[in-house]
Motif scaffolding. Sequence first.
Motif, short mmCIF file in Angstrom:
data_model
loop_
_atom_site.label_atom_id
_atom_site.label_comp_id
_atom_site.label_asym_id
_atom_site.label_seq_id
_atom_site.Cartn_x
_atom_site.Cartn_y
_atom_site.Cartn_z
N ALA A 64 -3.67 -3.97 10.27
CA ALA A 64 -4.08 -2.85 9.56
C ALA A 64 -2.94 -1.73 9.50
CB ALA A 64 -5.51 -2.27 9.64
N ALA A 65 -2.68 -1.20 10.56
CA ALA A 65 -1.56 -0.33 10.77
C ALA A 65 -0.46 -0.65 10.26
CB ALA A 65 -1.36 0.14 12.21
N LEU A 66 0.21 -1.94 10.43
CA LEU A 66 1.31 -2.43 9.97
C LEU A 66 1.33 -2.44 8.32
CD1 LEU A 66 3.84 -3.96 10.50
CD2 LEU A 66 2.69 -6.19 10.41
N VAL A 67 0.42 -2.98 7.61
CA VAL A 67 0.22 -3.20 6.36
C VAL A 67 0.35 -1.70 5.75
CG1 VAL A 67 -0.82 -5.32 6.10
CG2 VAL A 67 -2.16 -2.96 6.02
N ARG A 68 -0.02 -0.75 6.30
CA ARG A 68 -0.05 0.80 6.06
C ARG A 68 1.33 1.31 5.84
NH1 ARG A 68 -1.21 4.71 7.96
NH2 ARG A 68 -1.75 5.87 6.21
N VAL A 69 2.53 0.91 6.66
CA VAL A 69 3.83 1.46 6.76
C VAL A 69 4.73 0.27 6.13
CG1 VAL A 69 3.21 2.91 8.66
CG2 VAL A 69 3.95 0.57 8.93
N LYS A 70 4.32 -0.83 5.90
CA LYS A 70 5.00 -1.80 5.31
C LYS A 70 5.59 -1.40 4.01
CE LYS A 70 7.37 -5.58 6.67
NZ LYS A 70 8.11 -5.71 7.61
N LYS A 71 6.82 -1.63 3.80
CA LYS A 71 7.51 -1.30 2.39
C LYS A 71 7.19 -2.62 1.61
CE LYS A 71 11.14 1.12 1.87
NZ LYS A 71 12.65 1.42 1.87
N LYS A 72 6.63 -2.44 0.33
CA LYS A 72 6.33 -3.29 -0.47
C LYS A 72 7.38 -3.62 -1.78
CE LYS A 72 1.47 -2.54 0.57
NZ LYS A 72 0.20 -1.90 0.21
N ASP A 73 8.28 -4.69 -1.75
CA ASP A 73 9.39 -4.56 -2.55
C ASP A 73 8.75 -5.04 -4.02
OD1 ASP A 73 11.28 -3.70 -0.72
OD2 ASP A 73 11.48 -5.81 -0.01
N ASN A 74 7.78 -5.97 -3.79
CA ASN A 74 6.95 -6.14 -5.17
C ASN A 74 5.66 -5.83 -4.83
OD1 ASN A 74 5.39 -8.04 -6.95
ND2 ASN A 74 7.75 -8.78 -7.54
N TYR A 75 4.98 -4.99 -5.80
CA TYR A 75 3.83 -4.62 -5.68
C TYR A 75 2.58 -5.52 -5.80
CZ TYR A 75 -0.81 -2.22 -6.58
OH TYR A 75 -2.01 -1.74 -6.38
N THR A 76 2.96 -6.41 -6.74
CA THR A 76 1.96 -7.38 -7.07
C THR A 76 1.69 -8.27 -5.82
OG1 THR A 76 2.09 -7.41 -9.48
CG2 THR A 76 1.19 -9.25 -8.43
N TYR A 77 2.80 -8.94 -4.98
CA TYR A 77 2.62 -9.66 -4.28
C TYR A 77 2.08 -9.00 -2.90
CZ TYR A 77 6.00 -12.68 -7.04
OH TYR A 77 6.44 -13.40 -8.06
N GLY A 78 2.69 -7.94 -2.62
CA GLY A 78 2.57 -7.21 -1.23
C GLY A 78 1.15 -6.47 -1.47
N HIS A 79 0.46 -6.27 -2.55
CA HIS A 79 -0.72 -5.82 -2.82
C HIS A 79 -1.68 -6.80 -2.50
CE1 HIS A 79 -4.25 -3.73 -4.54
NE2 HIS A 79 -4.20 -4.60 -5.40
N CYS A 80 -1.50 -7.90 -2.81
CA CYS A 80 -2.59 -9.15 -2.73
C CYS A 80 -2.63 -9.34 -1.44
CB CYS A 80 -2.12 -10.46 -3.63
SG CYS A 80 -2.09 -10.34 -5.28
N LEU A 81 -1.44 -9.16 -0.44
CA LEU A 81 -1.52 -9.44 0.99
C LEU A 81 -2.19 -8.30 1.53
CD1 LEU A 81 -0.54 -12.04 2.61
CD2 LEU A 81 1.60 -10.57 3.11
N SER A 82 -1.96 -7.27 1.30
CA SER A 82 -2.36 -6.23 2.04
C SER A 82 -4.03 -6.02 1.55
CB SER A 82 -1.97 -4.63 1.46
OG SER A 82 -0.50 -4.69 1.84
N THR A 83 -4.54 -6.34 0.32
CA THR A 83 -5.89 -6.51 0.04
C THR A 83 -6.58 -7.37 0.98
OG1 THR A 83 -5.32 -5.74 -2.23
CG2 THR A 83 -7.45 -6.69 -1.83
N ALA A 84 -5.99 -8.39 1.33
CA ALA A 84 -6.67 -9.52 2.04
C ALA A 84 -6.87 -9.14 3.35
CB ALA A 84 -5.74 -10.80 2.11
N VAL A 85 -5.78 -8.28 3.86
CA VAL A 85 -6.07 -7.76 5.12
C VAL A 85 -7.27 -6.83 5.26
CG1 VAL A 85 -4.80 -6.41 6.87
CG2 VAL A 85 -3.41 -8.18 5.82
N TRP A 86 -7.46 -5.81 4.27
CA TRP A 86 -8.19 -4.73 4.47
C TRP A 86 -9.53 -5.45 4.23
CZ3 TRP A 86 -6.52 -0.86 6.51
CH2 TRP A 86 -5.23 -0.27 6.16
N ALA A 87 -9.77 -6.48 3.36
CA ALA A 87 -10.80 -7.39 3.48
C ALA A 87 -11.20 -7.94 4.55
CB ALA A 87 -10.77 -8.44 2.35
N VAL A 88 -10.54 -8.71 5.44
CA VAL A 88 -11.00 -9.08 6.62
C VAL A 88 -11.18 -8.01 7.48
CG1 VAL A 88 -10.00 -10.61 8.48
CG2 VAL A 88 -9.18 -11.06 6.23
N VAL A 89 -10.54 -6.74 7.60
CA VAL A 89 -10.86 -5.83 8.41
C VAL A 89 -12.30 -5.32 8.38
CG1 VAL A 89 -10.41 -3.25 9.09
CG2 VAL A 89 -8.45 -5.02 8.92
N LEU A 90 -12.71 -5.26 7.03
CA LEU A 90 -13.91 -4.93 6.64
C LEU A 90 -14.87 -6.01 6.95
CD1 LEU A 90 -16.34 -3.11 5.72
CD2 LEU A 90 -15.58 -3.71 3.22
#
Length: 386
Positions: A128-154
């Motif tokens: 979770a800490a990593l996805v917060r600071v990771k630069k997302k060159d493509n919002y759509t792709y990066g957003h899908c991956l980050s959303t998956a991480v937040w969902a698993v954390v919850l």
Amino acid sequence: MFVAQLDRPWLDTPFALQGFFIQSPKDVESLAEYCDYVYVDPRRAHAAHLRTARKPIARAQRRAVVYLDGVSMKDEFVSAKVDYETAAHAVTRVFDEIRRGQPLDVAAMIKVVNPLIDSVLRNKDALAALVRVKKKDNYTYGHCLSTAVWAVVLGRHLGLDKSTLRRLAIGCAISDVGKVKLADNLLIKPAQLSDAEQVQLRQHVQFSLDILSTSSEADPRVFEIVELHHERHDGSGYPYGHAGTAIPLLARIAGMVDSYDAMISSRPYAVARSSFQAMQELSDLKDEKFQGELVEQFMQAVGLFPTGSLVELNTGEVGIVIAQNSSRRLKPKVMIVLDIHKQRCQRCDILDLLALDSPGRRPATVWISKELSPGAYGVNADEFYL
């Protein structure tokens, strides 16, 4: 029948949040273990009968799984970084293949999310800490991956079993895959979309379902996540205007974390909010756009100042949040990296802001004055975990 309310708070039980259909006498027995009485909604009886061919959105006999961190955040951060970068490349490849007309490779997406789930289960904060600071060159792709991480954390915090976490992660990772069918100028427009453009954008849900239907390996509950993650608690979402518990639990989770990650991400028409600002906004939307209990659980899982956040104290010092205090969300543990003059500290002391509230401690009160953007003052939080 549909159990709409218990004789005690939902969060005091192992049942899925707010509402489930009774499917068997065993479900009744499970209810009797925790409740003296329940309220049923007779208006949902016919709907329950119609849903028997589908997997129920909640089962009374499901028990919450208790997960404990098995490794330190510093140790997990190293492997999490490799897993995240590998997953980012794989997601980009899968989406590009779909753009070229190839079917969705569900097996590849499962291989993408499995290491991420394992990482979150080993340590709830590192990825979770990593996805917060990771630069997302493509919002759509990066957003899908980050959303998956937040969902698993919850999901881990709620005690969902691993197979359910996998469905949740895959559903989030491909929830916006239909956007590959939309024009780029619609996705990167540096202004709010017009009503007509909003109608076009909302077509991505059907496009996503069409893409998902090309795979014989797709799970029905993954379909539900993709189809319903834009529905909202008050019925204001789309495509159907479902409300409350008519939205399956996993889709409710997906919709909320999707919004959270969008808030903390830079987009063509909006600057990124801080995590604290995003949590405040989610709190303002409790029981309106999002189920109040889910918002509260997400705040507990992530923290108002999430682990890995860069913060400035009222003393002028700058630090990195390294651990949460569950009893006081505004008082986490902070590793000081810059002194009051914003110079690098020779030794990084760790302050427990809750302990510093005790009388006679240094100073009498220390608090977080604001959350800083990643990279502020030249500080990259991830360097302190490597």
